[in-house]
Design a protein around this motif. Structure first.
Motif, short mmCIF file in Angstrom:
data_model
loop_
_atom_site.label_atom_id
_atom_site.label_comp_id
_atom_site.label_asym_id
_atom_site.label_seq_id
_atom_site.Cartn_x
_atom_site.Cartn_y
_atom_site.Cartn_z
N ARG A 130 0.83 -1.20 0.00
CA ARG A 130 0.00 0.00 0.00
C ARG A 130 0.87 1.25 0.00
NH1 ARG A 130 -3.63 -3.40 2.66
NH2 ARG A 130 -2.70 -3.21 4.72
N ARG A 133 2.29 1.98 -3.35
CA ARG A 133 1.31 2.56 -4.26
C ARG A 133 0.95 3.99 -3.90
NH1 ARG A 133 -1.10 -2.67 -3.44
NH2 ARG A 133 -2.64 -1.74 -2.01
N GLU A 135 -0.52 4.89 -1.10
CA GLU A 135 -1.73 4.93 -0.30
C GLU A 135 -1.40 5.18 1.17
OE1 GLU A 135 -3.83 1.30 -0.86
OE2 GLU A 135 -3.81 1.44 -3.05
N LEU A 136 -2.31 5.84 1.87
CA LEU A 136 -2.15 6.03 3.30
C LEU A 136 -2.53 4.75 4.03
CD1 LEU A 136 -3.77 9.58 3.66
CD2 LEU A 136 -1.32 9.02 3.74
N GLY A 181 0.73 14.73 0.95
CA GLY A 181 -0.69 14.58 0.69
C GLY A 181 -1.38 15.92 0.79
N THR A 191 -3.94 8.77 8.31
CA THR A 191 -4.88 7.76 7.82
C THR A 191 -6.23 8.37 7.53
OG1 THR A 191 -5.94 5.64 8.37
CG2 THR A 191 -5.55 7.16 10.19
N THR A 192 -6.96 7.76 6.62
CA THR A 192 -8.32 8.20 6.34
C THR A 192 -9.34 7.36 7.08
OG1 THR A 192 -8.42 6.78 4.37
CG2 THR A 192 -7.74 9.08 4.05
N SER A 193 -8.92 6.31 7.77
CA SER A 193 -9.86 5.46 8.51
C SER A 193 -10.08 6.02 9.91
CB SER A 193 -9.36 4.02 8.57
OG SER A 193 -8.11 3.94 9.24
N ASP A 199 -14.63 3.93 7.46
CA ASP A 199 -14.51 5.28 6.95
C ASP A 199 -15.55 6.17 7.63
OD1 ASP A 199 -12.45 4.62 5.27
OD2 ASP A 199 -13.73 4.25 3.53
#
Length: 424
Positions: A130, A133, A135-136, A181, A191-193, A199
């Motif tokens: 991740r 790529r 991604e966070l 970002g 993180t976005t979670s 989410d």
């Protein structure tokens, strides 16, 4: 009776009320998660009986009965397992028992160790992919409750020189490296979670979680504990420095002592400040108690006497002041008086300053709050076991009973049950 004796009597009464699996209400025992959840289910109750047996306070038969009951469940491995659920949860409890029962549970632990090592390498590989790529990460990639920091605490106990733990530590070093970002620098653990793992619109643009249970505080604690055991990977000391710098950056010094925000979101980051107040519980999971211990451990690992002194004084201020203490009436291990008392006693044992005496006195005060002298310990135990938080470990009666045992005896836990909290 002294506060220690009263608290110990209450813990014994909790254990008696949870003597057998058939004493627990069926609405819990019939739940699909019950036998696998260290956080809320049978493994946490087994842990209470294991610790009491190891300390000579209860029979090993009770511990074995609960362990056998727990082990009869279909065990979850793979990405849905973590320290507080499935194979790692059972491995933690069995390891605590095996430390005092030579030769017991050897084959079961060997099978669990193998499955956990395989799962760990897979999870680390997925987390690196991740990152590759761009991604966070998800909180469940790295936190204590569901992520690799929690699994790392078990690996540190079971296979400290193994490849799996080194893979976890390498990943956590990378996690602390800044990323880009939204046109700005972000900490690598942004993180976005949400803390729940889902989410949430509560965090537009993501957040940097500070807590021990779900955030970077748990990563710091594992890195510090590994360092103190002589287990290091390239960049580990620098990674601890980056985390401590972040905690320093977002700390608010109040009249009630230093406090840290639960999280920093994008708006805070852009504004350069956080509106943290002193009106938040000094908990293990998110508050001053957990973060003070994590920083004390990091300071001892790196020889930073200034930070160690600061962390110890921060805990004294949090637990002695009316403001922070008054934010909770909860008794739990996770975010209540039991957790405060246990962490205070652990920090006091390592304290290098006058904070040690203050923390020992505060521990007695906290035990009195949990078990008042004018209340029958059996009544307190009945209320806790029947309460809304249930009989479990993190928020329920078993965790409360465990948390008061060591302070009551003025010793460290016999089995190392609290290594799952990354405070020892």
């Amino acid at each position: 009776m002294t506060s220690e004796h009263l608290a110990s009597a209450m813990a014994g009464a909790v254990a008696d009320r949870l003597a057998r699996p058939d004493t627990v209400p069926t609405h819990l025992t019939e739940a699909i998660w019950w036998r696998q959840s260290l956080a809320h289910g049978a493994p946490g109750i087994a842990l209470l009986h294991v610790e009491r047996a190891a300390a000579g306070l209860g029979p090993w038969e009770r511990a074995h009965d609960w362990l056998a009951y727990t082990a009869r469940a279909a065990l979850t491995t793979g990405p849905d397992s973590h320290l507080f659920y499935g194979a790692p949860a059972l491995a933690h409890v069995l390891a605590c028992a095996a430390a005092h029962r030579p030769g017991a549970y050897t084959r079961a632990l060997a099978r669990l160790d193998h499955a956990i090592a395989v799962d760990t390498h897979n999870r680390v590989g997925d987390a690196h992919a991740r990152m590759d790529r761009g991604e966070l990460p998800a909180l469940a990639d790295f936190d204590v409750i569901r992520g690799l920091s929690g699994v790392g605490s078990l690996l540190l106990r079971r296979d400290p020189h193994g490849l799996a733990l080194h893979a976890v530590l390498d990943y956590l070093v990378r996690l602390t490296e800044p990323v880009r970002g939204d046109g700005q620098a972000l900490p690598g653990w942004w993180t976005t979670s949400s803390p729940s793992g889902r989410d949430s619109g509560q965090f537009p643009g993501g957040h940097g979680n500070t807590g021990v249970a779900h955030g970077i505080g748990g990563v710091l604690a594992l890195q510090a504990l590994a360092t103190r055991h002589g287990i290091t990977v390239d960049g580990q000391r620098e990674a601890m420095g980056r985390i401590c710098a972040w905690l320093d950056r977002w700390r608010t010094d109040t009249g009630a002592g230093p406090v840290w925000p639960y999280w920093v979101n994008l708006a805070h980051l852009r504004a350069g400040h956080h509106d943290t107040t002193d009106r938040q519980p000094p908990s293990w999971c998110y508050g001053t108690a957990g973060l003070a211990r994590a920083q004390q451990l990091a300071a001892m690992a790196t020889g930073d006497t200034h930070r160690q002194d600061f962390a110890e004084r921060a805990l004294v201020q949090a637990l002695s002041g009316v403001v922070q203490r008054s934010t909770t009436t909860n008794a739990s291990l996770c975010h209540g008086y039991a957790g405060f008392a246990h962490i205070a006693s652990i920090v006091a044992a390592d304290a290098s300053t006058d904070a040690a005496a203050a923390l020992r006195a505060l521990t007695q005060d906290l035990l009195n709050a949990l078990q008042p002298a004018d209340v029958d310990p059996a009544e307190t135990a009945a209320r806790l076991v029947r309460g809304d938080d249930g009989p479990g470990f993190l928020e329920g009666a078993a965790g409360i009973a465990l948390a008061v045992l060591a302070p009551s005896a003025a010793t460290r836990p016999q089995t190392g049950w609290d290594t799952c909290l990354l405070i020892t």
